[in-house]
Write an enzyme that holds these catalytic residues in place. Structure first.
Site, PDB file in Angstrom:
ATOM      1  N   ASN A   1       0.851  -1.174   0.021  1.00 43.89           N
ATOM      2  CA  ASN A   1       0.117  -0.074   0.078  1.00 43.89           C
ATOM      3  C   ASN A   1       0.881   1.198  -0.182  1.00 43.89           C
ATOM      4  O   ASN A   1       2.051   1.229   0.539  1.00 43.89           O
ATOM      5  CB  ASN A   1      -1.026  -0.053   1.215  1.00 43.89           C
ATOM      6  CG  ASN A   1      -0.221   0.702   2.525  1.00 43.89           C
ATOM      7  OD1 ASN A   1      -0.483   1.962   2.635  1.00 43.89           O
ATOM      8  ND2 ASN A   1       0.344   0.044   3.324  1.00 43.89           N
TER       9      ASN A   1
ATOM     10  N   PHE B   1      -1.548   8.354   4.487  1.00 44.02           N
ATOM     11  CA  PHE B   1      -2.182   9.037   5.245  1.00 44.02           C
ATOM     12  C   PHE B   1      -3.400   9.806   4.850  1.00 44.02           C
ATOM     13  O   PHE B   1      -3.567  11.034   5.286  1.00 44.02           O
ATOM     14  CB  PHE B   1      -1.270   9.878   6.039  1.00 44.02           C
ATOM     15  CG  PHE B   1      -0.269   9.291   6.949  1.00 44.02           C
ATOM     16  CD1 PHE B   1      -0.710   8.205   7.803  1.00 44.02           C
ATOM     17  CD2 PHE B   1       1.008  10.135   7.261  1.00 44.02           C
ATOM     18  CE1 PHE B   1       0.466   7.613   8.506  1.00 44.02           C
ATOM     19  CE2 PHE B   1       1.983   9.407   7.982  1.00 44.02           C
ATOM     20  CZ  PHE B   1       1.849   8.328   8.656  1.00 44.02           C
TER      21      PHE B   1
ATOM     22  N   THR C   1       4.782   8.753   3.167  1.00 44.25           N
ATOM     23  CA  THR C   1       4.900  10.180   3.026  1.00 44.25           C
ATOM     24  C   THR C   1       6.330  10.502   3.043  1.00 44.25           C
ATOM     25  O   THR C   1       7.209   9.950   3.515  1.00 44.25           O
ATOM     26  CB  THR C   1       4.338  10.681   4.597  1.00 44.25           C
ATOM     27  OG1 THR C   1       3.061  10.293   4.705  1.00 44.25           O
ATOM     28  CG2 THR C   1       4.748  12.122   4.894  1.00 44.25           C
TER      29      THR C   1
ATOM     30  N   LYS D   1       6.362   4.003  16.542  1.00 47.38           N
ATOM     31  CA  LYS D   1       6.178   2.873  15.803  1.00 47.38           C
ATOM     32  C   LYS D   1       7.486   2.887  14.943  1.00 47.38           C
ATOM     33  O   LYS D   1       7.709   3.905  14.336  1.00 47.38           O
ATOM     34  CB  LYS D   1       4.915   2.912  15.104  1.00 47.38           C
ATOM     35  CG  LYS D   1       4.757   1.673  14.378  1.00 47.38           C
ATOM     36  CD  LYS D   1       3.318   1.594  13.802  1.00 47.38           C
ATOM     37  CE  LYS D   1       2.899   0.337  12.870  1.00 47.38           C
ATOM     38  NZ  LYS D   1       1.562   0.041  12.437  1.00 47.38           N
TER      39      LYS D   1
END
Ligand SMILES: Cc1cc2nc3c(=O)[nH]c(=O)nc-3n(C[C@H](O)[C@H](O)[C@H](O)COP(=O)(O)O)c2cc1C
Length: 363
Positions: free
Chosen positions: A117, A121, A189, A221
């Site tokens: 993917n 965001f 991003t 994360k």
């Protein structure tokens, strides 16, 4: 539901483009969330047995949570516990509402049970998500399990202003969730992962903790593509910035070898890879983090967990809690209960009464 999902529901869902199927499922769950009767019916089918974990001062009914990215708009907050999840992580949420990357941006590599993917965001922004969460709270339908929020950086915000961007989101969401995950590891991003650099991450965490007053657990994360040295640098921030835990891992930019030509085509797409091919690397990262911290920093293990064996592997490598995303797509909504039930069996065999007793025991 494993067999009926794989043979009946999945073929119908997989006829659609991956993002459309996702939106269809989320729409259904969002509608179900509005209706106590349907919600409870879902709970009758899919709820998981109790396997309690106490962590971050929170009570988790079981250790298997929903990973970030599935419910970016907080559309189905009440249903996740009915689907057996011990907690949910909503988002990624950014300060500015943004559309994400152009579609198509989500692809299935079915032969490997993987997803690539590059959503970027896509979300309605922190203020809109705060409003949605307030609505759920006021509706009396707020779940009993802990709810986390995944925070990302807005695409239009330059890297040097990232701390303020994350802090703005945190300020409006602070009182609406139980824990927060600072996501500096999404590959979608531009340059976001540079924020895993110690100095940049330090600035973001300082800005958030100033607003937080160390009240809510703040986790970080990490990407599976980081070197162990880079991970160790992040660990140096645990004490000074009061990091409550590490979520390991996000999706990977690396790709496995495959002889399947369709899967190869998908792997040629830009984006982050999740699912089975991520399992091993994510476990290696968990093992490293657990060893380096001597088990003192809780880890949420995520990446390629499809069954209780995968879940157990992550726990004995050092994960105190787990999350799933891609296996929900491939195995269906019964997967959570299956994993929790399998973990309970393994605990019995190991003679353990509490999950904490087995965390990191393979190291
Ligand atoms: C479509 C999609 C969107 C995602 N969005 C986010 C996100 O917004 N924030 C985040 O931290 N992780 C996001 N992730 C990563 C997952 O939370 C998880 O770390 C990763 O998929 C590995 O777990 P899995 O193998 O069980 O899917 C996303 C994953 C997928 C497949």
């Amino acid at each position: 539901m494993g067999w009926p999902y794989r043979k009946l529901v999945r073929p119908l869902l997989f006829k659609r483009d991956a993002e459309r199927a996702h939106n269809f499922a989320l729409k259904f769950l969002g509608r179900a969330s509005q209706d106590a009767f349907i919600c409870n019916a879902i709970g009758q089918f899919f709820s998981a047995p109790e396997l309690p974990v106490e962590l971050f001062g929170l009570n988790f009914p079981n250790p298997v949570g929903l990973a970030a990215g599935m419910d970016k708009h907080a559309a189905a907050v009440p249903t996740w516990e009915k689907l057996g999840f011990g907690f949910s992580e909503l988002g990624g949420v950014t300060w500015h509402a943004q559309p994400g990357n152009p579609a198509p941006r989500m692809f299935r590599a079915v032969a490997d049970e993987a997803i690539v993917n590059r959503m970027g965001f896509n979300n309605s922004g922190a203020e809109a998500v705060a409003q949605k969460l307030t609505e759920w709270k006021n509706s009396g339908r707020w779940p009993e399990h802990p709810v986390g929020i995944n925070l990302g950086k807005s695409k239009i915000t330059p890297l040097e202003d990232a701390a303020g961007d994350y802090a703005n989101s945190f300020r409006v969401l602070r009182d609406l969730a139980d824990l927060f995950v600072v996501n500096v590891s999404s590959p979608n991003t531009p340059n976001l992962r540079q924020l895993q650099d110690k100095a940049a991450l330090n600035e973001i965490l300082a800005a958030i903790q100033e607003l937080n007053g160390n009240q809510k657990p703040i986790l970080v994360k990490v990407a599976p593509d980081l070197s162990f040295e880079a991970l160790d640098e992040i660990l140096e921030l645990v004490a000074p910035r009061n990091i409550a835990g590490i979520v390991a891992t996000n999706t990977t930019i690396s790709r496995p070898q495959t002889n399947d030509s369709v899967a190869q085509q998908i792997y040629n797409e830009t984006g982050g890879l999740s699912g089975r091919p991520l399992r091993q690397r994510s476990t290696e990262i968990i093992r490293h983090l657990h060893k380096q911290t001597k088990g003192r920093v809780p880890i949420i293990g995520v990446g390629g967990i499809f069954d209780a064996d995968d879940a157990w592997e992550k726990i004995v490598a050092g994960a105190s809690l787990l999350q799933i995303y891609t296996s929900l797509v491939y195995e269906g909504p019964g997967v959570t209960r299956q994993i929790v039930s399998g973990l309970i069996e393994r605990m019995k065999i190991a003679g353990a009464h509490n999950l904490k007793e087995v965390v990191g025991t393979a190291n």
